[in-house]
Structure formats: C-alpha cells, structure tokens
Design an enzyme around this catalytic site. Structure first.
Site, short mmCIF file in Angstrom:
data_model
loop_
_atom_site.label_atom_id
_atom_site.label_comp_id
_atom_site.label_asym_id
_atom_site.label_seq_id
_atom_site.Cartn_x
_atom_site.Cartn_y
_atom_site.Cartn_z
CG ASP A 47 -1.69 1.31 1.43
OD1 ASP A 47 -2.49 1.69 0.52
OD2 ASP A 47 -1.39 2.06 2.32
CE1 TYR A 52 0.57 7.86 3.30
CE2 TYR A 52 1.24 5.72 2.64
CZ TYR A 52 0.39 6.44 2.93
OH TYR A 52 -0.88 5.89 3.37
CG HIS A 119 -4.68 9.43 0.90
ND1 HIS A 119 -3.59 9.66 0.90
CD2 HIS A 119 -5.10 8.71 1.99
CE1 HIS A 119 -2.74 9.10 1.90
NE2 HIS A 119 -3.92 8.70 2.59
CB SER A 149 -8.86 6.13 1.82
OG SER A 149 -8.10 6.16 2.97
CG ASN A 150 -9.66 8.17 5.77
OD1 ASN A 150 -9.46 7.47 6.78
ND2 ASN A 150 -8.58 8.34 4.84
CD GLN A 172 -5.57 2.46 3.38
OE1 GLN A 172 -4.83 3.53 3.60
NE2 GLN A 172 -5.22 1.44 2.44
CB SER A 218 -3.72 3.58 12.67
OG SER A 218 -2.68 4.58 12.08
N GLY A 273 1.75 -1.19 9.27
CA GLY A 273 2.80 -0.11 9.03
C GLY A 273 4.06 -0.24 9.52
NE ARG A 279 4.66 -3.65 15.56
CZ ARG A 279 4.10 -3.91 16.60
NH1 ARG A 279 4.23 -4.73 17.35
NH2 ARG A 279 2.74 -3.13 16.65
#
Length: 308
Positions: A47, A52, A119, A149-150, A172, A218, A273, A279
């Site tokens: 993604d 970014y 976005h 997204s959102n 997203q 997140s 992320g 991890r």
C-alpha cells in the site's frame, strides 16, 4: 499467507496489506531486506500513496524490490491520491487524479496499479469528473481497480452512481481495538450513551452490504496517532487480556491484536505499517489464528468498550 477477494470484483489478495508510508526511514539495504521478508511471508500486497515521503517512498520501494516485468507480476500494488500538501487541500479533479497516477507509475517503475484509492474526501468532488478520470485510467490499462479511503456511505453512494458498473472495491478506514466506534455503535442502537453515536453513517454495515473491503489503518494506534496501545500503561487491562490470549495460542501480542480484526465477519484487510521484518512476521501470523467468540469479546471489553 491466507488470501481473500478485495471487494466484489477486485483481485485476490493476502489478508494483510503491507503499508509503505515509513519505508523512507530505511536505508537501501534495510528496505531491500524488508521487502524481501514481506514477499517471503506471502505478503505481496503493498500500500502506497503519492504523498508518502513526498513520493520518495514509492521510489525507494521500486529500488528495494528491483522492479522489473517479472518482479511486477508477483506484486499487488495499491496507491492513493487526492491530498495536496502545499497549499493544504484535497483535490479530486480529473487533472490531479491522472497526474498523480502518472507520477506514482513513474516512481514505482510500473505500467499499472492494481488498485487506486482516493485518499481523503474532497468537499469539491464532482463525481462525474472522478468517474471520467477513472474510465480514462482504466481504458489506458494504468489502473485496474478503484476504491476510496476515509469515506462514509453517502460519499461512496454519490461516487458509485457516477461510476456505474465499475465497483468501489475498498475503503481504507481507521480501526483498532481502542478505536472501534464503527463496531461499538452497532451494539448501542437507540441507547443514550456516547458509544451509540454513529460518526460514520454505519460505514461497516454499508461496506458489508455492498461488498466493499474495509482496510483498517493504524491497527495498533489509540487516538489519532497518539501512541500504540500494546505495552502502554494507559491500557493495563487490555494488555493483560491480550497477553493471556497470546500465551494460550503460542503467539505474540502483536499477532493477537491483528487476529482480533481478522475475526470480524466483514473480512477486513488490515494495513501493517511496521518496517520491522520480525514484527511483520508476527502480524502475518494472525492469518493463521482464529480467536474464539469469548476471546474476541474479552478483548473488546478490556479496551474499555462497554456492552449494553
């Protein structure tokens, strides 16, 4: 890695997406090791977004993966557009969408994106103009699937009407154990408490009804980038319950936090992320862990979420 369908008509994808927002924090060799580790885990959905690192993240990724036609065939690439940093605004104009995609393709060293997301909502969005941009990009073979997204249900319905038969495949949205109002308001229908406040227009139910995959971003954060809840002294009860369940399953607390999201029947695709290969492995391990109903509810309530 276990896979799923992205939306009703999207590609088959891993149940965990690899977010590349922080890949510019790695030097070249570290970025290469991280990307290879993701691929070794079967996490080949990456993604991105044009903002970014001001585009640097896409460039670093392309170098790290040693982009070539044979490599590209093994990847699923998603990027986002619509946020303008200077001047600060949102832009869903046809020109901006097309120019943003051209920039992402150039930086990623590819001829197409598997998925393009808008976005953040643009109050000045003209749905027909957005649909026209999408049609042009699809006809040119530069984008195969589209999403948002959102966005709330009304915003998606407005856009989908203009898109016609081309479906929105993903939305997203912020979601974690401690930030789960989209789940909590469903428990508190017609109740006089804060959890009953529906802040998103029942976006969870809407996406399920219309086969739109929710991509939680997140998934370890509380608040709006206030910190990670795992190991935080602000959430002692939550960490105690997560640690107990992690020990029971023989996995890490990181794995359990993602397994909690994957347990929901909406079939979400959380966006990881982290830039730490170890991890990331813990996150991907959640694909093989199924929490019981009792465990899921125990975690939900330990985070301070109250059942009516």
């Amino acid at each position: 890695m276990r896979t799923m369908k992205l939306g009703a008509a999207g590609p088959t994808v891993p149940v965990v997406a690899v977010g590349c927002m922080r890949i510019n924090n790695l030097d070249g060799p570290a970025a290469e090791r991280f990307v290879q580790a993701a691929l070794d885990l079967g996490a080949n959905f990456f993604d991105h977004a044009d903002i970014y690192g001001d585009g640097a993240c896409e460039e670093i990724f392309a170098k790290a993966v040693h982009m070539s036609p044979s490599v590209r065939e093994k990847l699923i690439l998603q990027s986002k557009c619509g946020i303008v940093k200077n001047p600060r605004m949102f832009d869903f104009s046809r020109r901006h969408i097309i120019e943003s995609v051209e920039g992402s393709l150039r930086r990623l060293g590819t001829e197409y994106l598997d998925v393009l997301l808008l976005h953040r909502p643009d109050a000045l969005m003209e749905p027909d103009e957005v649909a026209s941009a999408f049609e042009e990009l699809a006809a040119a073979g530069k984008v195969r699937h589209f999403g948002v997204s959102n966005q709330n249900p009304g915003q998606m319905k407005l856009l989908q009407r203009a898109m016609g038969s081309r479906p929105i495949v993903a939305n997203q949205l912020q979601l974690s154990i401690t930030n789960c109002n989209m789940i909590s308001n469903g428990f508190n229908v017609n109740m006089e408490n804060d959890s009953a406040l529906c802040r998103d227009g029942s976006v969870l139910d809407f996406c399920r009804l219309h086969d739109i995959t929710i991509q939680p971003w997140s998934p370890f954060q509380y608040g709006f980038f206030e910190g990670v809840f795992l190991g935080s002294d602000k959430f002692p009860a939550l960490n105690r319950v997560i640690d107990e369940i992690a020990e029971r399953h023989g996995v890490s607390n990181t794995t359990v936090a993602i397994a909690w999201i994957l347990r929901h029947p909406a079939h979400m695709q959380p966006v990881a992320g982290t830039m730490n290969p170890g991890r990331l492995a813990d996150i991907c391990r959640a694909a093989d862990v199924t929490l019981s109903r009792e465990e899921w509810y125990a975690i939900y309530q330990a985070a301070g979420n109250v059942l009516p």
